[in-house]
Write an enzyme that holds these catalytic residues in place. Structure first.
Site, PDB file in Angstrom:
ATOM      1  N   HIS A  44       9.083   4.255  20.833  1.00 18.72           N
ATOM      2  CA  HIS A  44       7.911   3.604  21.441  1.00 18.72           C
ATOM      3  C   HIS A  44       8.043   3.170  22.895  1.00 18.72           C
ATOM      4  CE1 HIS A  44       6.470   3.859  17.452  1.00 18.72           C
ATOM      5  NE2 HIS A  44       7.107   2.815  16.985  1.00 18.72           N
ATOM      6  N   ASN A  93      -3.225   3.297  16.148  1.00 20.95           N
ATOM      7  CA  ASN A  93      -4.292   3.040  15.183  1.00 20.95           C
ATOM      8  C   ASN A  93      -4.668   1.572  15.257  1.00 20.95           C
ATOM      9  OD1 ASN A  93      -4.653   5.657  13.956  1.00 20.95           O
ATOM     10  ND2 ASN A  93      -2.543   5.395  13.249  1.00 20.95           N
ATOM     11  N   CYS A 137      -1.111   5.320  10.036  1.00 23.14           N
ATOM     12  CA  CYS A 137       0.140   4.649  10.424  1.00 23.14           C
ATOM     13  C   CYS A 137      -0.136   3.298  11.049  1.00 23.14           C
ATOM     14  CB  CYS A 137       0.838   5.430  11.530  1.00 23.14           C
ATOM     15  SG  CYS A 137       1.757   6.780  10.964  1.00 23.14           S
ATOM     16  N   SER A 177      11.672   4.849  15.341  1.00 24.45           N
ATOM     17  CA  SER A 177      10.494   4.349  16.059  1.00 24.45           C
ATOM     18  C   SER A 177      10.926   3.877  17.431  1.00 24.45           C
ATOM     19  CB  SER A 177       9.871   3.192  15.280  1.00 24.45           C
ATOM     20  OG  SER A 177       9.356   3.685  14.076  1.00 24.45           O
ATOM     21  N   CYS A 229       3.402   8.373   1.552  1.00 22.50           N
ATOM     22  CA  CYS A 229       3.920   7.374   2.478  1.00 22.50           C
ATOM     23  C   CYS A 229       4.197   6.096   1.673  1.00 22.50           C
ATOM     24  CB  CYS A 229       2.871   7.151   3.564  1.00 22.50           C
ATOM     25  SG  CYS A 229       3.367   5.945   4.784  1.00 22.50           S
ATOM     26  N   GLU A 264       0.814  -1.200   0.000  1.00 23.96           N
ATOM     27  CA  GLU A 264       0.000   0.000   0.000  1.00 23.96           C
ATOM     28  C   GLU A 264       0.858   1.265   0.000  1.00 23.96           C
ATOM     29  OE1 GLU A 264      -4.095  -1.614   1.949  1.00 23.96           O
ATOM     30  OE2 GLU A 264      -2.564  -1.000   3.344  1.00 23.96           O
ATOM     31  N   CYS A 282       6.754  -7.458   6.854  1.00 21.21           N
ATOM     32  CA  CYS A 282       7.919  -7.014   7.623  1.00 21.21           C
ATOM     33  C   CYS A 282       8.312  -8.138   8.563  1.00 21.21           C
ATOM     34  CB  CYS A 282       7.612  -5.747   8.419  1.00 21.21           C
ATOM     35  SG  CYS A 282       9.061  -5.116   9.295  1.00 21.21           S
ATOM     36  N   GLY A 295       6.847  -2.301   5.852  1.00 18.79           N
ATOM     37  CA  GLY A 295       8.216  -2.804   5.801  1.00 18.79           C
ATOM     38  C   GLY A 295       9.219  -1.946   6.535  1.00 18.79           C
ATOM     39  N   GLU A 296      10.400  -2.529   6.737  1.00 20.38           N
ATOM     40  CA  GLU A 296      11.495  -1.817   7.390  1.00 20.38           C
ATOM     41  C   GLU A 296      12.477  -1.393   6.286  1.00 20.38           C
ATOM     42  OE1 GLU A 296      12.675  -0.475  10.298  1.00 20.38           O
ATOM     43  OE2 GLU A 296      14.389  -0.061   8.989  1.00 20.38           O
TER      44      GLU A 296
HETATM   45  N1  SAH Z   1       9.440  -0.034   9.694  1.00 20.06           N
HETATM   46  C1  SAH Z   1       9.586   1.344   9.888  1.00 20.06           C
HETATM   47  C2  SAH Z   1       8.669   2.184   9.030  1.00 20.06           C
HETATM   48  C3  SAH Z   1       7.240   1.729   8.859  1.00 20.06           C
HETATM   49  S1  SAH Z   1       6.144   1.914  10.193  1.00 20.06           S
HETATM   50  C4  SAH Z   1       9.444   1.716  11.335  1.00 20.06           C
HETATM   51  O1  SAH Z   1       9.037   0.866  12.114  1.00 20.06           O
HETATM   52  O2  SAH Z   1       9.789   2.836  11.681  1.00 20.06           O
HETATM   53  C5  SAH Z   1       5.849   3.666  10.337  1.00 20.06           C
HETATM   54  C6  SAH Z   1       5.493   4.124  11.746  1.00 20.06           C
HETATM   55  O3  SAH Z   1       4.182   3.672  12.135  1.00 20.06           O
HETATM   56  C7  SAH Z   1       6.448   3.581  12.791  1.00 20.06           C
HETATM   57  O4  SAH Z   1       6.803   4.566  13.725  1.00 20.06           O
HETATM   58  C8  SAH Z   1       5.611   2.516  13.427  1.00 20.06           C
HETATM   59  O5  SAH Z   1       6.096   2.172  14.686  1.00 20.06           O
HETATM   60  C9  SAH Z   1       4.245   3.158  13.449  1.00 20.06           C
HETATM   61  N2  SAH Z   1       3.157   2.211  13.701  1.00 20.06           N
HETATM   62  C10 SAH Z   1       3.132   0.889  13.462  1.00 20.06           C
HETATM   63  N3  SAH Z   1       1.945   0.365  13.839  1.00 20.06           N
HETATM   64  C11 SAH Z   1       1.200   1.377  14.330  1.00 20.06           C
HETATM   65  C12 SAH Z   1      -0.142   1.476  14.824  1.00 20.06           C
HETATM   66  N4  SAH Z   1      -0.944   0.412  14.872  1.00 20.06           N
HETATM   67  N5  SAH Z   1      -0.575   2.689  15.219  1.00 20.06           N
HETATM   68  C13 SAH Z   1       0.210   3.774  15.117  1.00 20.06           C
HETATM   69  N6  SAH Z   1       1.467   3.753  14.638  1.00 20.06           N
HETATM   70  C14 SAH Z   1       1.965   2.566  14.242  1.00 20.06           C
HETATM   71 FE1  SF4 Z   2       8.111  -3.575  10.687  1.00 20.21          FE
HETATM   72 FE2  SF4 Z   2       8.014  -0.953  11.276  1.00 20.21          FE
HETATM   73 FE3  SF4 Z   2       5.843  -2.529  11.604  1.00 20.21          FE
HETATM   74 FE4  SF4 Z   2       7.947  -2.802  13.223  1.00 20.21          FE
HETATM   75  S1  SF4 Z   2       6.611  -0.987  13.031  1.00 20.21           S
HETATM   76  S2  SF4 Z   2       6.811  -4.476  12.256  1.00 20.21           S
HETATM   77  S3  SF4 Z   2       9.644  -2.433  11.833  1.00 20.21           S
HETATM   78  S4  SF4 Z   2       6.840  -2.027   9.677  1.00 20.21           S
END
Ligand code: SAH
Ligand code: SF4
Length: 361
Positions: free
Chosen positions: A220, A295, A338, A218, A104, A91, A111, A164-165
């Site tokens: 968290h 989310n 996100c 990221s 985005c 997506e 991932c 993805g990462e």
């Molecule tokens: N893999 C990379 C980039 C993709 S995720 C990473 O992890 O940074 C993009 C962002 O969305 C990251 O900060 C991720 O932690 C956040 N994210 C993932 N799942 C989420 C959710 N359910 N609600 C809000 N943010 C989320």
């Molecule tokens: Fe992969 Fe980023 Fe999701 Fe973690 S937050 S599983 S690194 S896409």
């Protein structure tokens, strides 16, 4: 065999033209036709001779993934589901704002890093996207959004925050980033291209040397103990090493801070004490903190922190002079926010089956 010109960055175009016996300036012309104008047809390239176009046609195509579904949310956020073959779909999301348009972009089908609160991570991993599949998302978005020779650019910013990462698909992502920055392609400034990573420390150092765009990390969680649970890659690259890599990155970064993303999970990482721990952790790292409301997605097992808790968390950090933003949730009515990007992934890690087995055991 034909090649896909969306796979090429500058050097690839130069080689392709050299092999055809074309002058070097042809490479620039081709890049501009493809990436600035969005051409997918050699016959449209009217300043290239017919003979050259015919020769190119025999060897090359310009081919982005097929668009499966195209949805627009009430707030104007637009999401494309792209078919990347063998049952995998990824997506791409466009977020229009008053004075910018952010795309985005996804970097992998699924991932492997399995962050517990992320829908992509829950799905498992299938494969890395190719350069054409990554830059193809920008190429397609510009075409869909109506970018032309004289129209303004709809996409002004790119965030590598889709599925993805990105640093786990390093070479292809860097080639795509180079095209985003190239003046003969998309000409975006490094400040307008952000890569988000869960914290692959050696790859952060490599990115610093290869293509230092704006960096988002990221985070968290403010402690290794909690981050080990939420972002399992932390067991390999703990916070101390991650933050040291962030500081090293700042030498070359286009901005003088690192963005730290922090998803707000009710009762998990959102207390005032967590905020104080975060402030201590980041006290020596020039940073901007982005609080992301969680989310939800089916069976996530998490709940979004309420607005008062998020505000309280923000205030603790602001009192300690941090710059803090609470990210607006966009496009959640079409699952485009996100962490909600799911696509369809043929899971090679068989994570879903393993989870189902645990659940029924
Ligand atoms: N893999 C990379 C980039 C993709 S995720 C990473 O992890 O940074 C993009 C962002 O969305 C990251 O900060 C991720 O932690 C956040 N994210 C993932 N799942 C989420 C959710 N359910 N609600 C809000 N943010 C989320
Ligand atoms: Fe992969 Fe980023 Fe999701 Fe973690 S937050 S599983 S690194 S896409």
């Amino acid at each position: 065999m034909t090649v896909n010109l969306l796979e090429f960055e500058r050097t690839g175009f130069a080689q392709f033209c050299a092999e055809l016996g074309e002058k070097p300036f042809r490479a620039r012309q081709l890049m501009r036709w493809i990436h600035q104008i969005g051409a997918d047809d050699f016959d449209a390239m009217t300043d290239i001779s017919k003979a050259s176009r015919e020769a190119m046609k025999k060897l090359a195509v310009i081919s982005a993934p097929d668009v499966g579904r195209d949805t627009t949310a009430a707030d104007g956020t637009r999401k494309w589901l792209l078919d990347v073959g063998t049952g995998n779909a990824i997506e791409t999301v466009f977020i229009p704002e008053r004075n910018r348009g952010t795309l985005c972009v996804s970097s992998q089908a699924g991932c492997a890093l399995a962050c517990t609160f992320c829908s992509t991570g829950r799905q498992g991993f299938n494969r890395n996207l190719s350069v054409a599949e990554i830059i193809g998302q920008l190429w397609l978005a510009n075409r869909k959004l109506g970018r032309g020779v004289d129209t303004p650019r709809p996409v002004t910013n790119v965030v590598m925050m889709g599925m993805g990462e990105p640093l786990a698909n390093f070479d292809n992502v860097v080639a795509a980033l180079q095209l985003m920055l190239d003046d003969d392609a998309y000409g975006l400034s490094r400040r307008r291209v952000t890569l988000s990573t869960s914290g692959l420390v050696p790859a952060i150092d490599r990115l610093r040397d290869a293509c230092p765009v704006a960096l988002a990390v990221s985070l968290h969680a403010p402690t290794d103990e909690l981050r080990n649970d939420l972002v399992p890659i932390n067991k390999k690259y703990p916070l101390k090493e991650l933050l040291a890599a962030c500081v090293r990155y700042l030498d070359r970064a286009p901005r003088d801070f690192i963005t730290f993303e922090y998803v707000m999970l009710a009762g998990v990482n959102d207390s005032a004490e967590h905020a104080r721990q975060l402030a201590r952790l980041l006290k020596n790292v020039p940073s901007k903190i982005n609080l992301i409301p969680f989310n939800p997605f089916p069976q996530s097992g998490y709940v979004r922190s309420d607005a008062a808790t998020v505000a309280g968390f923000r205030d603790v950090l602001m009192q300690k002079d941090f710059t803090v933003m609470v990210r607006k949730t966009r496009g959640d009515d079409i699952d485009a926010a996100c962490g909600q990007l799911a696509g369809q992934v043929q899971d090679k890690t068989r994570r879903r089956e393993k989870r189902a087995a645990v659940a029924t055991a």
